[in-house]
Design a protein around this motif. Structure first.
Motif, PDB file in Angstrom:
ATOM      1  N   CYS A   8       0.642  -1.246   0.157  1.00 13.17           N
ATOM      2  CA  CYS A   8       0.056   0.167   0.211  1.00 13.17           C
ATOM      3  C   CYS A   8       0.727   1.425  -0.052  1.00 13.17           C
ATOM      4  CB  CYS A   8      -0.816   0.040   1.118  1.00 13.17           C
ATOM      5  SG  CYS A   8      -0.328   0.183   2.848  1.00 13.17           S
ATOM      6  N   GLY A   9       2.127   1.278   0.163  1.00 15.03           N
ATOM      7  CA  GLY A   9       3.022   2.369   0.065  1.00 15.03           C
ATOM      8  C   GLY A   9       3.187   3.145   1.474  1.00 15.03           C
ATOM      9  N   ASN A  10       2.783   2.358   2.576  1.00 16.57           N
ATOM     10  CA  ASN A  10       2.762   3.020   3.691  1.00 16.57           C
ATOM     11  C   ASN A  10       4.182   3.321   4.247  1.00 16.57           C
ATOM     12  OD1 ASN A  10       1.687   4.197   6.107  1.00 16.57           O
ATOM     13  ND2 ASN A  10       1.417   2.121   7.411  1.00 16.57           N
ATOM     14  N   ALA A  11       4.551   4.391   4.899  1.00 19.27           N
ATOM     15  CA  ALA A  11       5.813   4.304   5.284  1.00 19.27           C
ATOM     16  C   ALA A  11       6.111   3.428   6.517  1.00 19.27           C
ATOM     17  CB  ALA A  11       6.264   5.910   5.919  1.00 19.27           C
ATOM     18  N   MET A  12       7.345   2.702   6.682  1.00 17.46           N
ATOM     19  CA  MET A  12       7.527   1.735   7.597  1.00 17.46           C
ATOM     20  C   MET A  12       8.972   2.058   8.241  1.00 17.46           C
ATOM     21  SD  MET A  12       5.121  -0.737   7.359  1.00 17.46           S
ATOM     22  CE  MET A  12       6.151  -1.813   8.370  1.00 17.46           C
ATOM     23  N   LYS A  13       9.136   2.093   9.592  1.00 17.50           N
ATOM     24  CA  LYS A  13      10.501   2.187  10.203  1.00 17.50           C
ATOM     25  C   LYS A  13      11.336   0.915   9.975  1.00 17.50           C
ATOM     26  CE  LYS A  13       9.255   5.117  14.329  1.00 17.50           C
ATOM     27  NZ  LYS A  13       7.826   4.874  14.343  1.00 17.50           N
ATOM     28  N   SER A  14      11.019  -0.319   9.975  1.00 11.84           N
ATOM     29  CA  SER A  14      11.631  -1.231   9.575  1.00 11.84           C
ATOM     30  C   SER A  14      10.791  -2.299   8.960  1.00 11.84           C
ATOM     31  CB  SER A  14      12.391  -1.871  10.874  1.00 11.84           C
ATOM     32  OG  SER A  14      11.321  -2.400  11.731  1.00 11.84           O
ATOM     33  N   LEU A  15      11.358  -3.063   8.175  1.00 10.95           N
ATOM     34  CA  LEU A  15      10.817  -4.365   7.344  1.00 10.95           C
ATOM     35  C   LEU A  15      10.690  -5.477   7.969  1.00 10.95           C
ATOM     36  CD1 LEU A  15      12.150  -3.289   3.819  1.00 10.95           C
ATOM     37  CD2 LEU A  15      10.003  -2.702   4.888  1.00 10.95           C
ATOM     38  N   PHE A  16      11.682  -5.860   8.955  1.00  9.86           N
ATOM     39  CA  PHE A  16      11.887  -7.174   9.565  1.00  9.86           C
ATOM     40  C   PHE A  16      12.813  -6.976  10.671  1.00  9.86           C
ATOM     41  CE2 PHE A  16      15.404  -6.981   6.625  1.00  9.86           C
ATOM     42  CZ  PHE A  16      16.459  -7.351   7.579  1.00  9.86           C
ATOM     43  N   ILE A  24      14.466 -14.532  10.536  1.00  9.47           N
ATOM     44  CA  ILE A  24      13.910 -13.279  10.656  1.00  9.47           C
ATOM     45  C   ILE A  24      12.295 -13.462  10.609  1.00  9.47           C
ATOM     46  CG2 ILE A  24      15.838 -12.101   9.501  1.00  9.47           C
ATOM     47  CD1 ILE A  24      13.929 -12.333   6.819  1.00  9.47           C
ATOM     48  N   ARG A  25      11.709 -12.211  11.232  1.00 12.20           N
ATOM     49  CA  ARG A  25      10.373 -12.082  10.904  1.00 12.20           C
ATOM     50  C   ARG A  25       9.784 -10.908  10.373  1.00 12.20           C
ATOM     51  NH1 ARG A  25       6.238  -9.865  14.191  1.00 12.20           N
ATOM     52  NH2 ARG A  25       7.645  -9.093  15.782  1.00 12.20           N
ATOM     53  N   LEU A  26       9.163 -10.963   9.264  1.00 10.64           N
ATOM     54  CA  LEU A  26       8.668  -9.638   8.609  1.00 10.64           C
ATOM     55  C   LEU A  26       7.703  -8.851   9.343  1.00 10.64           C
ATOM     56  CD1 LEU A  26       8.003 -11.248   4.981  1.00 10.64           C
ATOM     57  CD2 LEU A  26       9.987 -10.154   5.767  1.00 10.64           C
ATOM     58  N   MET A  27       7.822  -7.682   9.361  1.00 10.65           N
ATOM     59  CA  MET A  27       6.930  -6.784  10.035  1.00 10.65           C
ATOM     60  C   MET A  27       5.754  -6.526   9.235  1.00 10.65           C
ATOM     61  SD  MET A  27       8.610  -6.005  12.546  1.00 10.65           S
ATOM     62  CE  MET A  27       7.783  -4.333  13.103  1.00 10.65           C
ATOM     63  N   LYS A  28       4.747  -6.416  10.083  1.00  7.71           N
ATOM     64  CA  LYS A  28       3.299  -6.217   9.164  1.00  7.71           C
ATOM     65  C   LYS A  28       2.965  -4.733   9.192  1.00  7.71           C
ATOM     66  CE  LYS A  28       0.778 -10.350   9.970  1.00  7.71           C
ATOM     67  NZ  LYS A  28      -0.581 -10.926  10.239  1.00  7.71           N
ATOM     68  N   CYS A  29       2.424  -4.490   8.091  1.00 14.82           N
ATOM     69  CA  CYS A  29       1.943  -2.860   7.828  1.00 14.82           C
ATOM     70  C   CYS A  29       0.535  -2.625   8.571  1.00 14.82           C
ATOM     71  CB  CYS A  29       1.734  -2.693   6.242  1.00 14.82           C
ATOM     72  SG  CYS A  29       0.829  -1.201   5.823  1.00 14.82           S
ATOM     73  N   GLU A  30       0.801  -1.212   9.468  1.00 15.77           N
ATOM     74  CA  GLU A  30      -0.439  -1.198  10.218  1.00 15.77           C
ATOM     75  C   GLU A  30      -1.462  -0.689   9.403  1.00 15.77           C
ATOM     76  OE1 GLU A  30       1.225   2.018  12.697  1.00 15.77           O
ATOM     77  OE2 GLU A  30       2.487   0.692  13.789  1.00 15.77           O
ATOM     78  N   ARG A  31      -1.239  -0.128   8.216  1.00  9.51           N
ATOM     79  CA  ARG A  31      -2.329   0.225   7.323  1.00  9.51           C
ATOM     80  C   ARG A  31      -3.380  -0.993   6.814  1.00  9.51           C
ATOM     81  NH1 ARG A  31      -1.575   3.901   2.209  1.00  9.51           N
ATOM     82  NH2 ARG A  31      -0.611   5.384   3.619  1.00  9.51           N
ATOM     83  N   ALA A  35       2.088  -8.530   5.260  1.00  8.21           N
ATOM     84  CA  ALA A  35       3.570  -8.446   5.265  1.00  8.21           C
ATOM     85  C   ALA A  35       4.045  -7.208   4.549  1.00  8.21           C
ATOM     86  CB  ALA A  35       4.297  -9.623   4.951  1.00  8.21           C
ATOM     87  N   ALA A  36       5.074  -6.302   5.416  1.00  4.79           N
ATOM     88  CA  ALA A  36       5.302  -5.187   4.491  1.00  4.79           C
ATOM     89  C   ALA A  36       6.121  -5.376   3.375  1.00  4.79           C
ATOM     90  CB  ALA A  36       6.153  -3.998   5.425  1.00  4.79           C
ATOM     91  N   ASP A  37       6.974  -6.201   3.324  1.00  2.00           N
ATOM     92  CA  ASP A  37       7.629  -6.597   2.204  1.00  2.00           C
ATOM     93  C   ASP A  37       8.323  -8.086   1.977  1.00  2.00           C
ATOM     94  OD1 ASP A  37       9.385  -6.654   0.019  1.00  2.00           O
ATOM     95  OD2 ASP A  37      10.759  -4.848   0.472  1.00  2.00           O
ATOM     96  N   LEU A 197       6.912   5.967 -12.079  1.00  2.10           N
ATOM     97  CA  LEU A 197       6.284   7.220 -11.576  1.00  2.10           C
ATOM     98  C   LEU A 197       5.209   7.155 -10.604  1.00  2.10           C
ATOM     99  CD1 LEU A 197       6.767  10.450 -12.091  1.00  2.10           C
ATOM    100  CD2 LEU A 197       5.171  10.072 -14.127  1.00  2.10           C
ATOM    101  N   LYS A 198       4.267   6.238 -11.197  1.00  2.00           N
ATOM    102  CA  LYS A 198       2.919   6.071 -10.281  1.00  2.00           C
ATOM    103  C   LYS A 198       3.363   5.711  -8.676  1.00  2.00           C
ATOM    104  CE  LYS A 198      -0.942   2.981 -10.148  1.00  2.00           C
ATOM    105  NZ  LYS A 198      -2.038   3.745  -9.576  1.00  2.00           N
ATOM    106  N   VAL A 199       4.344   4.817  -8.674  1.00  2.00           N
ATOM    107  CA  VAL A 199       4.831   4.420  -7.387  1.00  2.00           C
ATOM    108  C   VAL A 199       5.601   5.426  -6.477  1.00  2.00           C
ATOM    109  CG1 VAL A 199       6.812   2.935  -6.379  1.00  2.00           C
ATOM    110  CG2 VAL A 199       5.319   1.850  -7.694  1.00  2.00           C
ATOM    111  N   ILE A 200       6.185   6.315  -7.249  1.00  2.00           N
ATOM    112  CA  ILE A 200       7.060   7.304  -6.740  1.00  2.00           C
ATOM    113  C   ILE A 200       5.921   8.570  -6.032  1.00  2.00           C
ATOM    114  CG2 ILE A 200       8.729   9.327  -6.694  1.00  2.00           C
ATOM    115  CD1 ILE A 200      10.150   6.706  -6.165  1.00  2.00           C
ATOM    116  N   THR A 201       5.092   8.908  -7.159  1.00  2.00           N
ATOM    117  CA  THR A 201       4.316   9.867  -6.759  1.00  2.00           C
ATOM    118  C   THR A 201       2.951   9.628  -6.049  1.00  2.00           C
ATOM    119  OG1 THR A 201       3.271  10.098  -8.878  1.00  2.00           O
ATOM    120  CG2 THR A 201       5.318  11.436  -8.687  1.00  2.00           C
ATOM    121  N   GLU A 202       2.518   8.466  -6.330  1.00  2.00           N
ATOM    122  CA  GLU A 202       1.292   7.728  -5.691  1.00  2.00           C
ATOM    123  C   GLU A 202       0.183   8.728  -6.429  1.00  2.00           C
ATOM    124  OE1 GLU A 202       1.599   8.007  -1.597  1.00  2.00           O
ATOM    125  OE2 GLU A 202       3.191   6.796  -1.406  1.00  2.00           O
TER     126      GLU A 202
END
Ligand SMILES: [Zn+2]
Length: 231
Positions: A8-16, A24-31, A35-37, A197-202
């Motif tokens: 979803c493009g939500n900002a994350m502090k860390s990915l795992f 390792i354990r993948l972090m989940k996106c709050e939005r 799994a964030a990545d 471009l779509k990914v960077i500018t949303e």
């Protein structure tokens, strides 16, 4: 740049979180609660295939989580290398098209070689100058409201990276292809530029398509004018 959730493009502090090497354990996106990545655990070939299939989440993984998380592209010195590779491949493309057009009347005199070299430089530098100018102008016109402070520092490397389809031109050094393959590669480049471009500018797909099409069309126009002048 910060890490992003590829879904979803939500900002994350860390990915795992790493408990021990290889564990390792993948972090989940709050939005979106996914799994964030997920690409962190994938083979590189799966990422390459998803990039070729133009999946936005693969581009998010590449642009945000692999290449740009800790420092800007400028600080990594990546922009110079990318620009150099981009221009060299573009030069090869121009040479390839010229060679296939002039196969019959091939001349190897010094003046002819000098003239070809001048045309190549004009094609590469003037063509890309017009491409970039149109791209940035169209971005300002179409996306000024949605991009806000216009993150050109992120948009430019994204365009260069997403032009990786030009690497397929190298295959033409080994195998013989008809010159129409160059235009198929061009279409893939336009498509990949649009997704990046779509990914960077949303922004919306239609606006990104409009910006990329305008920029590539202007570049095509310039190379055609140069071609007409030289014939
Ligand atoms: Zn998410």
């Amino acid at each position: 740049m910060e890490y992003r959730c590829v879904e979803c493009g939500n900002a994350m502090k860390s990915l795992f979180v790493q408990y021990s090497p290889g564990n390792i354990r993948l972090m989940k996106c709050e939005r979106c609660r996914a799994a964030a990545d997920e690409y962190i655990e994938c083979e590189i070939m799966i990422i390459v295939i998803d990039l070729i299939l133009q999946k936005p989440k693969a581009y998010r993984h590449l642009l945000y989580n692999v290449l740009g998380p800790k420092s800007s592209y400028f600080e990594q010195g990546l922009l110079g290398k990318l620009s150099f590779g981009f221009l060299v491949l573009d030069g090869y493309r121009s040479l390839f098209i010229d060679r296939s057009r002039e196969q019959l009347g091939l001349s190897t005199s010094f003046s002819s070689l000098l003239w070809r070299f001048q045309k190549l430089l004009m094609d590469v530098f003037l063509g890309n100058f017009i491409f970039l100018s149109t791209f940035l102008l169209a971005t300002r016109i179409f996306l000024s409201a949605s991009v806000g402070s216009l993150r050109y520092k992120e948009i430019l490397p994204a365009i260069l990276i997403s032009s990786y389809f030009k690497l397929f031109l190298l295959a033409m050094m080994v195998w013989e292809f008809p010159s129409s393959v160059v235009f198929i590669i061009d279409l893939f480049v336009v498509s990949a530029n649009t997704v990046a471009l779509k990914v960077i500018t949303e922004s919306t797909t239609s606006r990104c398509v409009a910006i990329c099409s305008c920029a590539h069309f202007m570049k095509f126009l310039v190379t055609q004018v140069l071609e007409l002048r030289s014939s």
